[in-house]
Design a protein around this motif. Structure first.
Motif, PDB file in Angstrom:
ATOM      1  N   ASP A   1       0.795  -1.243   0.000  1.00  0.00           N
ATOM      2  CA  ASP A   1       0.138  -0.044   0.027  1.00  0.00           C
ATOM      3  C   ASP A   1       1.060   1.224   0.141  1.00  0.00           C
ATOM      4  O   ASP A   1       1.723   1.349   0.860  1.00  0.00           O
ATOM      5  CB  ASP A   1      -0.828   0.061   1.334  1.00  0.00           C
ATOM      6  CG  ASP A   1      -1.735  -1.133   1.297  1.00  0.00           C
ATOM      7  OD1 ASP A   1      -3.091  -0.883   0.724  1.00  0.00           O
ATOM      8  OD2 ASP A   1      -1.502  -2.277   1.794  1.00  0.00           O
TER       9      ASP A   1
ATOM     10  N   LEU B   1       0.387   5.934  -0.456  1.00  0.00           N
ATOM     11  CA  LEU B   1      -0.132   6.773  -0.745  1.00  0.00           C
ATOM     12  C   LEU B   1       0.535   7.661  -1.634  1.00  0.00           C
ATOM     13  O   LEU B   1       1.606   7.799  -1.415  1.00  0.00           O
ATOM     14  CB  LEU B   1      -0.512   7.518   0.744  1.00  0.00           C
ATOM     15  CG  LEU B   1      -1.260   8.630   0.834  1.00  0.00           C
ATOM     16  CD1 LEU B   1      -2.856   8.602   0.407  1.00  0.00           C
ATOM     17  CD2 LEU B   1      -1.091   9.772   2.065  1.00  0.00           C
TER      18      LEU B   1
ATOM     19  N   HIS C   1     -10.942   4.886  -2.557  1.00  0.00           N
ATOM     20  CA  HIS C   1      -9.724   5.333  -2.281  1.00  0.00           C
ATOM     21  C   HIS C   1      -8.567   5.028  -2.938  1.00  0.00           C
ATOM     22  O   HIS C   1      -7.267   5.550  -2.543  1.00  0.00           O
ATOM     23  CB  HIS C   1      -9.648   5.685  -0.528  1.00  0.00           C
ATOM     24  CG  HIS C   1      -9.747   4.405  -0.046  1.00  0.00           C
ATOM     25  ND1 HIS C   1     -10.450   3.275  -0.242  1.00  0.00           N
ATOM     26  CD2 HIS C   1      -8.583   3.817   0.687  1.00  0.00           C
ATOM     27  CE1 HIS C   1     -10.130   2.123   0.544  1.00  0.00           C
ATOM     28  NE2 HIS C   1      -8.921   2.557   1.222  1.00  0.00           N
ATOM     29  N   ASP C   2      -8.656   4.017  -3.506  1.00  0.00           N
ATOM     30  CA  ASP C   2      -7.281   3.409  -4.122  1.00  0.00           C
ATOM     31  C   ASP C   2      -7.439   2.839  -5.413  1.00  0.00           C
ATOM     32  O   ASP C   2      -8.444   2.763  -6.017  1.00  0.00           O
ATOM     33  CB  ASP C   2      -6.715   2.391  -3.285  1.00  0.00           C
ATOM     34  CG  ASP C   2      -7.428   1.249  -3.178  1.00  0.00           C
ATOM     35  OD1 ASP C   2      -7.982   0.649  -4.227  1.00  0.00           O
ATOM     36  OD2 ASP C   2      -7.861   0.780  -2.131  1.00  0.00           O
TER      37      ASP C   2
ATOM     38  N   GLU D   1      -1.842  -1.598  -4.013  1.00  0.00           N
ATOM     39  CA  GLU D   1      -2.788  -0.803  -4.008  1.00  0.00           C
ATOM     40  C   GLU D   1      -2.349   0.657  -3.805  1.00  0.00           C
ATOM     41  O   GLU D   1      -1.711   0.821  -2.617  1.00  0.00           O
ATOM     42  CB  GLU D   1      -3.748  -1.013  -2.706  1.00  0.00           C
ATOM     43  CG  GLU D   1      -4.467  -2.429  -2.928  1.00  0.00           C
ATOM     44  CD  GLU D   1      -5.410  -2.791  -1.643  1.00  0.00           C
ATOM     45  OE1 GLU D   1      -5.354  -1.959  -0.938  1.00  0.00           O
ATOM     46  OE2 GLU D   1      -6.145  -3.727  -2.032  1.00  0.00           O
TER      47      GLU D   1
ATOM     48  N   HIS E   1      -3.109   4.396  -3.087  1.00  0.00           N
ATOM     49  CA  HIS E   1      -4.176   5.333  -2.184  1.00  0.00           C
ATOM     50  C   HIS E   1      -4.112   6.640  -2.553  1.00  0.00           C
ATOM     51  O   HIS E   1      -2.846   7.455  -2.602  1.00  0.00           O
ATOM     52  CB  HIS E   1      -4.016   5.093  -0.918  1.00  0.00           C
ATOM     53  CG  HIS E   1      -4.187   3.715  -0.400  1.00  0.00           C
ATOM     54  ND1 HIS E   1      -5.406   3.279   0.123  1.00  0.00           N
ATOM     55  CD2 HIS E   1      -3.330   2.449  -0.451  1.00  0.00           C
ATOM     56  CE1 HIS E   1      -5.240   1.873   0.516  1.00  0.00           C
ATOM     57  NE2 HIS E   1      -4.057   1.441  -0.034  1.00  0.00           N
TER      58      HIS E   1
ATOM     59  N   ASP F   1     -11.964   6.236   3.016  1.00  0.00           N
ATOM     60  CA  ASP F   1     -12.972   7.016   2.066  1.00  0.00           C
ATOM     61  C   ASP F   1     -14.145   7.553   3.097  1.00  0.00           C
ATOM     62  O   ASP F   1     -14.223   7.214   4.222  1.00  0.00           O
ATOM     63  CB  ASP F   1     -13.229   5.906   1.005  1.00  0.00           C
ATOM     64  CG  ASP F   1     -13.741   4.793   1.617  1.00  0.00           C
ATOM     65  OD1 ASP F   1     -14.563   4.764   2.266  1.00  0.00           O
ATOM     66  OD2 ASP F   1     -13.648   3.792   0.689  1.00  0.00           O
TER      67      ASP F   1
ATOM     68  N   HIS G   1      -6.551   2.317  11.168  1.00  0.00           N
ATOM     69  CA  HIS G   1      -6.875   1.117  10.018  1.00  0.00           C
ATOM     70  C   HIS G   1      -7.199  -0.112  10.724  1.00  0.00           C
ATOM     71  O   HIS G   1      -8.049  -1.051  10.112  1.00  0.00           O
ATOM     72  CB  HIS G   1      -5.640   1.149   9.223  1.00  0.00           C
ATOM     73  CG  HIS G   1      -5.654  -0.087   8.075  1.00  0.00           C
ATOM     74  ND1 HIS G   1      -5.237  -1.419   8.333  1.00  0.00           N
ATOM     75  CD2 HIS G   1      -6.261  -0.138   6.770  1.00  0.00           C
ATOM     76  CE1 HIS G   1      -5.360  -1.967   7.402  1.00  0.00           C
ATOM     77  NE2 HIS G   1      -6.037  -1.225   6.385  1.00  0.00           N
TER      78      HIS G   1
END
Length: 373
Positions: free
Chosen positions: A121, A123, A150-151, A163, A165, A170, A211
């Motif tokens: 993951d 961002l 959101h991804d 993934e 992001h 979201d 999370h």
């Protein structure tokens, strides 16, 4: 697996993990009492088979254990090499990004590669969503979904799953959490020599907790989350006044305190658990790494206010077909942007439940019927 088998295997796994993190030998008598086939099934359920294989390396084990251990190392090397290409792309184009979850947490484990994962993951700056897609496609990735939620998800054989992001949570998430993490990049600071941004150790932990409990409160989360918590906190000294003040804002302070106390008791001090800690541990052991439909249904029904059990079940199923706008915005942005299409969405949901998502839909309906809440 039966409930009691899962709980016993969880107890065995906790013992092995505790010994491993403390570099202590596994007692031969204890080892001989472990039902290894049950333990292996449990380890796959919680994605900790490589970790347990490492903890039992002094003993002769079936090939499946060494295959899990070597497979985890292989995946780690492959993902790391591919991740570096993505990071190079961000650096070359001056696009800020932040590594998330396992990309950071695996460095806190005693050995390279033994924290299992299914994806990476990251961002990144949403303004470059299309440019990243072009790059990923040029590297041979398939784009399974783009611009939804959101991804964006990218897959490539043999094992790659990234993934990417554009936000941490979201609009379908808890409103306090969603608002708190709206501008995540502001909470990170940028490496002066690259475009990488890094959370402070406190802010990384706050995100980790948010999370973890997002999943905990929906379908559940597994033992790997508890190991992550212990691995991180056993090596980092945090500014707890700040952490607790921020966790209070998003409503997770009480749960975090229970989790923190629990992991240090089971992996360190071996003190007796409180009632709340015992309940949390049992819930985690039974859930598995990604939770289960039974938990999702029960949590959904618990949110129903008033009404009989039967009426609440009908309301729950109705809500799974006719989604709230926050969920539509997160999962079906095309319908959200083009409001004239909204009347068609329930029919699309039913169609998916009868075709591609049929098995999952059947399991969820069975869970609704069988639950006593």
């Amino acid at each position: 697996m039966e409930r009691e088998v899962i709980l016993q295997s969880g107890k065995d796994a906790i013992y092995l993990i505790r010994q491993y993190f403390h570099h202590a030998p596994v007692d031969e008598e204890v080892f001989s009492s472990i039902q290894l086939n049950n333990l292996y099934r449990f380890s796959r359920m919680h994605k900790i088979s490589a970790l347990l294989a490492a903890s039992m390396s002094a003993f002769a084990l079936d090939a499946k254990w060494s295959e899990s251990y070597n497979g985890a190392l292989y995946r780690s090397v492959l993902f790391e090499n591919e991740r570096e290409k993505i990071r190079d792309f961000f650096h070359e184009n001056n696009i800020w990004y932040i590594l998330l979850k396992g990309c950071v947490l695996d460095h806190y484990y005693p050995e390279y590669g033994i924290r299992e994962f299914s994806d990476n993951d990251i961002l990144f700056d949403e303004r470059y969503r299309s440019e990243l897609r072009d790059f990923m496609l040029s590297q041979g990735f398939e784009n399974k979904h783009f611009g939804t939620g959101h991804d964006d998800a990218y897959y490539k054989k043999p094992v790659y799953n990234f993934e990417m992001h554009v936000m941490l949570f979201d609009s379908s998430s808890d409103s306090d959490v969603y608002e708190y993490f709206q501008d995540s990049q502001v909470k990170a600071f940028q490496d002066l020599d690259s475009s990488e941004c890094i959370f402070s150790k406190e802010d990384f932990y706050i995100y980790f907790i948010a999370h973890a409990f997002k999943h905990f409160d929906r379908s559940g989360t597994g033992l790997r989350t508890l190991v992550d918590e212990y691995a991180y906190l056993s090596q980092e000294e945090l500014e707890w006044d700040y952490v607790e003040e921020e966790l209070e804002k998003i409503g997770y302070l009480t749960k975090e305190r229970t989790l923190r106390s629990l992991v240090f008791k089971i992996f360190d001090t071996e003190e007796e658990l409180s009632t709340e800690e015992e309940e949390m541990l049992e819930y985690v052991l039974l859930a598995g790494v990604y939770g289960n439909i039974k938990n999702r249904v029960e949590h959904g029904l618990e949110k129903m206010e008033g009404g009989s059990t039967f009426k609440n079940k009908i309301k729950y199923l109705w809500g799974r077909v006719f989604l709230k706008m926050g969920s539509i915005q997160a999962s079906y942005p095309l319908f959200y942007r083009h409001k004239l299409l909204l009347p068609l969405l329930p029919f699309y949901r039913v169609y998916k439940a009868l075709t591609s998502a049929r098995r999952r839909a059947i399991r969820e309906i069975k869970a609704v019927i069988q639950t006593k809440k």
